[in-house]
Design an enzyme around this catalytic site. Structure first.
Site, mmCIF file in Angstrom:
data_model
loop_
_atom_site.group_PDB
_atom_site.id
_atom_site.type_symbol
_atom_site.label_atom_id
_atom_site.label_comp_id
_atom_site.label_asym_id
_atom_site.label_seq_id
_atom_site.Cartn_x
_atom_site.Cartn_y
_atom_site.Cartn_z
ATOM 1 N N SER A 124 0.185 -1.654 -0.184
ATOM 2 C CA SER A 124 0.144 0.200 0.386
ATOM 3 C C SER A 124 0.847 1.242 0.035
ATOM 4 C CB SER A 124 -0.950 0.332 1.470
ATOM 5 O OG SER A 124 -1.126 1.313 1.270
ATOM 6 N N TYR A 148 -2.051 -1.067 11.453
ATOM 7 C CA TYR A 148 -1.790 -1.244 9.916
ATOM 8 C C TYR A 148 -1.068 -1.288 8.882
ATOM 9 C CZ TYR A 148 -3.681 -1.979 5.058
ATOM 10 O OH TYR A 148 -3.591 -2.017 3.634
ATOM 11 N N LYS A 152 1.798 -3.669 7.044
ATOM 12 C CA LYS A 152 2.525 -3.934 5.809
ATOM 13 C C LYS A 152 3.922 -3.396 5.338
ATOM 14 C CE LYS A 152 -1.696 -4.354 3.965
ATOM 15 N NZ LYS A 152 -1.828 -5.498 3.120
HETATM 16 P P1 NAD Z 1 -10.766 -6.837 1.568
HETATM 17 O O1 NAD Z 1 -11.041 -6.361 3.075
HETATM 18 O O2 NAD Z 1 -11.803 -6.643 0.582
HETATM 19 O O3 NAD Z 1 -10.724 -8.590 0.737
HETATM 20 C C1 NAD Z 1 -9.652 -9.088 1.535
HETATM 21 C C2 NAD Z 1 -9.787 -10.394 1.654
HETATM 22 O O4 NAD Z 1 -9.368 -11.493 2.532
HETATM 23 C C3 NAD Z 1 -11.647 -11.062 2.677
HETATM 24 O O5 NAD Z 1 -12.149 -11.556 1.613
HETATM 25 C C4 NAD Z 1 -11.140 -11.527 3.880
HETATM 26 O O6 NAD Z 1 -13.012 -12.848 3.808
HETATM 27 C C5 NAD Z 1 -9.628 -12.174 3.396
HETATM 28 N N1 NAD Z 1 -9.169 -12.753 4.508
HETATM 29 C C6 NAD Z 1 -8.689 -12.052 5.722
HETATM 30 N N2 NAD Z 1 -8.068 -12.277 5.973
HETATM 31 C C7 NAD Z 1 -8.254 -13.832 6.106
HETATM 32 C C8 NAD Z 1 -7.318 -14.525 6.472
HETATM 33 N N3 NAD Z 1 -6.307 -14.940 8.329
HETATM 34 N N4 NAD Z 1 -7.259 -16.032 5.922
HETATM 35 C C9 NAD Z 1 -8.007 -16.111 4.534
HETATM 36 N N5 NAD Z 1 -8.991 -14.817 4.207
HETATM 37 C C10 NAD Z 1 -8.611 -13.703 4.506
HETATM 38 O O7 NAD Z 1 -9.445 -5.723 0.926
HETATM 39 P P2 NAD Z 1 -9.161 -4.899 -0.336
HETATM 40 O O8 NAD Z 1 -9.573 -3.999 -0.444
HETATM 41 O O9 NAD Z 1 -9.767 -6.286 -1.129
HETATM 42 O O10 NAD Z 1 -8.222 -5.222 -0.287
HETATM 43 C C11 NAD Z 1 -6.833 -6.656 -0.401
HETATM 44 C C12 NAD Z 1 -5.442 -6.509 0.081
HETATM 45 O O11 NAD Z 1 -5.074 -4.751 -0.878
HETATM 46 C C13 NAD Z 1 -5.740 -5.994 1.457
HETATM 47 O O12 NAD Z 1 -4.231 -6.877 1.602
HETATM 48 C C14 NAD Z 1 -5.100 -4.869 1.561
HETATM 49 O O13 NAD Z 1 -4.588 -4.446 3.285
HETATM 50 C C15 NAD Z 1 -4.649 -4.380 0.186
HETATM 51 N N6 NAD Z 1 -4.614 -2.448 0.193
HETATM 52 C C16 NAD Z 1 -5.913 -2.478 0.719
HETATM 53 C C17 NAD Z 1 -6.089 -1.129 -0.289
HETATM 54 C C18 NAD Z 1 -8.173 -0.481 -0.402
HETATM 55 O O14 NAD Z 1 -7.630 0.468 0.021
HETATM 56 N N7 NAD Z 1 -8.704 -1.723 -0.839
HETATM 57 C C19 NAD Z 1 -5.151 0.060 -0.559
HETATM 58 C C20 NAD Z 1 -4.053 -0.698 -0.621
HETATM 59 C C21 NAD Z 1 -4.065 -1.831 -0.220
#
Ligand code: NAD
Ligand code: UDP
Length: 338
Positions: A124, A148, A152
């Site tokens: 991120s 958080y 990362k």
């Molecule tokens: P999201 O919460 O929609 O998707 C994450 C998925 O991971 C979910 O379906 C959840 O059920 C699953 N999950 C969580 N912990 C788990 C575990 N221990 N075992 C198995 N499954 C697990 O989030 P997103 O927005 O799709 O983000 C995906 C990734 O991108 C994350 O790592 C997040 O930190 C990173 N990210 C997101 C953003 C954003 O703004 N959405 C920005 C930068 C980075």
């Protein structure tokens, strides 16, 4: 190529699975459904004509990971699974370090046992902390201001050390800026549980009548209209970035780091106006105090990804807001339960 997609039922993961199938790849989803619903799967099937294989499991369960990787002859891993709410991470740091850091270590250990050496990790722009200037280059110093962000950063550091010790691995750190938007069909989208933390889902819930008004956090930043500026990137472009990463560097040993952003900064009020135009709804808002920990401006220099991955985020802000509204108006309460 058979790719294990951890967190593939979530917002970014589900969109990436669609684009992977379009690109001829085979995603196998591994998700514990902590922050997603099983009803994503039939939507994926409708959109692509083939339901991806889905294993319900936790990335901290090494035995299940190893079994899944072997059973499906996995060749590479895209690792989305994790917890992502900044405010919650301040309240529950142990849960964040356990899920995000420990979970990644277990995943890499399972890959090592099976002999898979290609990993793409969801990082991120938060790892840049409060950058000294914009646009942000991959070479800028990293720091973190909350658990958080620290999780990362810790994962990035663990993976960097691991790759140094195992130079034949390909590890790609993708630093996302602000993902927004939805699949253009309106059948996949962002479905936060509870009150949304992020701007776009909040605006779209105001538009659909689930919330009364938007609070704009800070109107005295040194930006063109005083509100915070971010690099919003369409989730479909972001999804394509993962495919480009797998194709271009997934087979090249080394540590690869890329910003995935558009290179354009837009303010909170720019996004409100764009959303009003797309939805033909008024978004009532109130200007309130700054949110603790927020920075004035954050946008990417995405030229490294453009050059090396031959990828760029070209979808416009009108497409971002149009597709978000399409998803929200078709699914006012998000995904249904099973
Ligand atoms: P999201 O919460 O929609 O998707 C994450 C998925 O991971 C979910 O379906 C959840 O059920 C699953 N999950 C969580 N912990 C788990 C575990 N221990 N075992 C198995 N499954 C697990 O989030 P997103 O927005 O799709 O983000 C995906 C990734 O991108 C994350 O790592 C997040 O930190 C990173 N990210 C997101 C953003 C954003 O703004 N959405 C920005 C930068 C980075
Ligand atoms: N924001 C806002 N009201 C909200 C949510 C967010 O004004 O209800 C602002 C926030 O201060 C920042 C921008 O919108 O300037 C993007 O915030 P978001 O939480 O979506 O992403 P961040 O860049 O903070 O991770």
């Amino acid at each position: 190529m058979k790719v294990l997609v951890t967190g593939g039922m979530g917002y970014i993961g589900s969109h990436t699975c669609v684009q992977m199938i379009e690109a001829g790849m085979t995603p196998i989803i591994f998700d514990n459904l902590y922050n997603s619903k099983a009803t994503v799967l039939p939507r994926l099937e409708n959109l692509t004509g083939a339901a991806p294989k889905f294993v319900q499991g936790d990335i901290r369960d090494k035995a299940l990971l190893v079994e899944t990787m072997r059973e499906h002859a996995i060749e590479a891993v895209i690792h989305f699974a994790g917890l992502k709410a900044v405010g919650e991470s301040v309240q529950k740091p142990l849960e964040y370090y356990d899920n995000n850091v420990n979970g990644t270590l277990v995943l890499v250990d399972a890959m090592r046992e099976v002999g898979i050496k290609s990993l793409v990790f969801s990082s991120s722009a938060t790892v840049y902390g409060d950058p000294a200037s914009v646009p942000i280059l991959e070479s800028f110093p990293t720091s973190a201001t909350n658990p958080y962000g620290r999780s990362k950063l810790m994962v990035e550091e663990c993976l960097t050390d691991f790759q140094t010790a195992n130079p034949d691995w390909s590890i790609t750190l993708l630093r996302y800026f602000n993902p927004v938007g939805s699949h253009p069909s309106g059948d996949l989208g962002e479905d936060p549980q509870g009150i949304p933390n992020n701007l776009m889902p909040f605006i779209s819930q105001v538009a659909v009548g689930r919330r009364e008004h938007l609070s704009v956090f800070g109107s005295d930043y040194p930006t063109h209209d005083g509100t915070g500026v971010r690099d919003y990137i369409h989730v479909m472009d972001l999804a394509d970035g993962h495919i480009a990463a797998l194709n271009k560097v997934g087979n090249k040993s080394g540590l690869h780091i890329y910003n995935l952003g558009t290179g354009n900064g837009l303010s909170v009020l720019d996004m409100v106006k764009a959303f009003e135009a797309a939805s033909d709804k008024e978004i009532p808002y109130q200007l309130v105090d700054r949110r603790q920990g927020d920075i004035a401006e954050c946008w990417a220099d995405p030229s490294k990804a453009r050059k090396e991955l031959e990828w760029s985020a070209d979808r416009t802000v009108d497409e971002m807001t149009r597709d978000t509204w399409n998803w929200q108006s078709k699914n006012p309460q998000g995904y249904p339960d099973l």
